[in-house]
Design a protein around this motif. Sequence first.
Motif, PDB file in Angstrom:
ATOM      1  N   PHE A   1     -26.403  27.315  19.877  1.00 31.74           N
ATOM      2  CA  PHE A   1     -25.796  28.051  20.973  1.00 31.74           C
ATOM      3  C   PHE A   1     -25.738  29.548  20.701  1.00 31.74           C
ATOM      4  CE2 PHE A   1     -25.092  24.027  22.741  1.00 31.74           C
ATOM      5  CZ  PHE A   1     -24.843  24.221  24.087  1.00 31.74           C
ATOM      6  N   HIS A   2     -25.776  29.941  19.450  1.00 31.06           N
ATOM      7  CA  HIS A   2     -25.891  31.368  19.162  1.00 31.06           C
ATOM      8  C   HIS A   2     -27.302  31.875  19.496  1.00 31.06           C
ATOM      9  CE1 HIS A   2     -21.909  31.526  17.602  1.00 31.06           C
ATOM     10  NE2 HIS A   2     -22.155  30.699  16.610  1.00 31.06           N
ATOM     11  N   ILE A   3     -28.301  31.022  19.290  1.00 37.34           N
ATOM     12  CA  ILE A   3     -29.669  31.385  19.691  1.00 37.34           C
ATOM     13  C   ILE A   3     -29.757  31.466  21.216  1.00 37.34           C
ATOM     14  CG2 ILE A   3     -32.100  30.709  19.648  1.00 37.34           C
ATOM     15  CD1 ILE A   3     -31.456  29.186  17.013  1.00 37.34           C
ATOM     16  N   ILE A   4     -29.228  30.453  21.894  1.00 32.79           N
ATOM     17  CA  ILE A   4     -29.257  30.446  23.360  1.00 32.79           C
ATOM     18  C   ILE A   4     -28.543  31.673  23.918  1.00 32.79           C
ATOM     19  CG2 ILE A   4     -28.407  29.239  25.412  1.00 32.79           C
ATOM     20  CD1 ILE A   4     -28.820  26.607  23.817  1.00 32.79           C
ATOM     21  N   SER A   5     -27.367  31.979  23.383  1.00 30.18           N
ATOM     22  CA  SER A   5     -26.607  33.134  23.879  1.00 30.18           C
ATOM     23  C   SER A   5     -27.405  34.423  23.724  1.00 30.18           C
ATOM     24  CB  SER A   5     -25.278  33.244  23.125  1.00 30.18           C
ATOM     25  OG  SER A   5     -24.460  32.113  23.361  1.00 30.18           O
ATOM     26  N   MET A   6     -28.035  34.590  22.583  1.00 27.91           N
ATOM     27  CA  MET A   6     -28.775  35.819  22.287  1.00 27.91           C
ATOM     28  C   MET A   6     -29.981  35.990  23.199  1.00 27.91           C
ATOM     29  SD  MET A   6     -30.359  36.952  18.580  1.00 27.91           S
ATOM     30  CE  MET A   6     -31.782  35.830  18.617  1.00 27.91           C
ATOM     31  N   ILE A   7     -30.684  34.899  23.481  1.00 20.53           N
ATOM     32  CA  ILE A   7     -31.942  34.961  24.225  1.00 20.53           C
ATOM     33  C   ILE A   7     -31.739  34.805  25.731  1.00 20.53           C
ATOM     34  CG2 ILE A   7     -34.175  33.839  24.563  1.00 20.53           C
ATOM     35  CD1 ILE A   7     -33.997  35.331  21.924  1.00 20.53           C
ATOM     36  N   ALA A   8     -30.882  33.870  26.139  1.00 18.03           N
ATOM     37  CA  ALA A   8     -30.817  33.487  27.545  1.00 18.03           C
ATOM     38  C   ALA A   8     -30.101  34.513  28.417  1.00 18.03           C
ATOM     39  CB  ALA A   8     -30.123  32.132  27.678  1.00 18.03           C
ATOM     40  N   PHE A   9     -29.000  35.070  27.940  1.00 17.26           N
ATOM     41  CA  PHE A   9     -28.167  35.841  28.859  1.00 17.26           C
ATOM     42  C   PHE A   9     -28.740  37.202  29.243  1.00 17.26           C
ATOM     43  CE2 PHE A   9     -25.636  32.337  27.708  1.00 17.26           C
ATOM     44  CZ  PHE A   9     -25.002  32.025  28.897  1.00 17.26           C
ATOM     45  N   PRO A  10     -29.513  37.858  28.389  1.00 14.72           N
ATOM     46  CA  PRO A  10     -30.226  39.037  28.911  1.00 14.72           C
ATOM     47  C   PRO A  10     -31.183  38.690  30.050  1.00 14.72           C
ATOM     48  CG  PRO A  10     -30.170  39.089  26.519  1.00 14.72           C
ATOM     49  CD  PRO A  10     -29.651  37.738  26.930  1.00 14.72           C
ATOM     50  N   LEU A  11     -31.800  37.520  29.994  1.00 10.36           N
ATOM     51  CA  LEU A  11     -32.703  37.107  31.072  1.00 10.36           C
ATOM     52  C   LEU A  11     -31.938  36.801  32.351  1.00 10.36           C
ATOM     53  CD1 LEU A  11     -35.027  34.902  28.892  1.00 10.36           C
ATOM     54  CD2 LEU A  11     -35.842  36.738  30.384  1.00 10.36           C
ATOM     55  N   ILE A  12     -30.847  36.067  32.236  1.00 15.77           N
ATOM     56  CA  ILE A  12     -30.072  35.697  33.422  1.00 15.77           C
ATOM     57  C   ILE A  12     -29.496  36.937  34.096  1.00 15.77           C
ATOM     58  CG2 ILE A  12     -28.000  34.476  34.201  1.00 15.77           C
ATOM     59  CD1 ILE A  12     -28.585  32.466  31.856  1.00 15.77           C
TER      60      ILE A  12
END
Length: 382
Positions: free
Chosen positions: A237-248
């Motif tokens: 979830f730290h990977i997801i947070s780092m990568i996903a939220f700039p895209l969203i």
Amino acid sequence: MEMNMLVATEEKTPEYWYGIADRIAAKIGETAAAHDREGSFVAENYDLLREAGLIGAAVPVELGGDGMDHATLCGVVRRIGRGCGSTALAFSMHCHQVAVAAWRWQHMQAPTDGLLRGVAAENLVLVSSGGSDWLQGAGTATKVEGGFRIDARKVFSSGCQAGSLLMTSAVYDDPDAGATVLHFAVPFSAEGVTILDTWDTMGMRGTGSHDVELKAVFVADAAVSGRRPQGKWHPLFHIISMIAFPLIYSAYLGVAEGAYDAALEAARKKPANAGLVALTGEMQNAVWTAETALAAMIATAATAQPGPETTSRVMTGRTVAGRAAIRTVELALEVGGGGAFYRKSPIERAFRDIQGARFHPLQEPAQLELAGRLALGLDIDG
């Protein structure tokens, strides 16, 4: 210009991709109002994304993609958002699944190469249920011979009507480890998978974010890609947070910029006065704040290692960028004047679409708790 008329031999620099995104944005902007009015899924816009090579563009070159970097992918989503927020937001959900899988393959040697090759070769569209599951997970996994029976209802499954695979999870009551969240992919063609017609909302009406029901769906043991304790922060979830939220949040910045541009166009047709000038200046400050916060999120994803501090920085950016994007569109409504209040105005649609920025994790109270606990040296799991 039709997307399939793009010159295939052109070097695929960021400017190349941005040019494609701008052309797509212009084209889908023509139908965005109709999709909003009807609440219909932006299916034909996914055809444009496929034709332009964007579905698999972020897959590493070694696995058959174009190796588009994360910052460029954010820029593409942002530009698409200027034309149609629903397309940008739904597409961002696919993008972050691809980008996370690529990051894990590149940095952790994770066995995500089969998934990524499929995205590049077959234009597989990945649908996320992560926002509705988050740390707790949702649904039930029951152990059966050779795997698990999954029973669940996944809300906010953006883009599901174009989806190939649902990237999701369910909770297994492990006799040894206790409540354990299992992660897996389910084909939309699998027996027991049903899209329920539930998406009827204030804004982002074209994302097709319907509920997906999983009823007695079989998932083989070998198809379980990860296990984690329920409700606890996990490295994934730290990977997801780092990568996903700039895209969203690139999608939301695109919506805000579209409203900003429309408001300026309307205001320039009016006699200037002190009030209008001041409102326009405040709108400029708001969009600058959103741009700056998003840029910091993207820079963090490019240089930091995943972990609690990185997640907190990105989630702080998510709160600041989201607030500022919402404020930008609020001010665009005022700068645009009475005409912006009509349903035919793109500003009115943007005002409704931008409200979605409030609802992605970590919502502001949870983000403030994470930031506060880290600052005080407390356990982030409470």
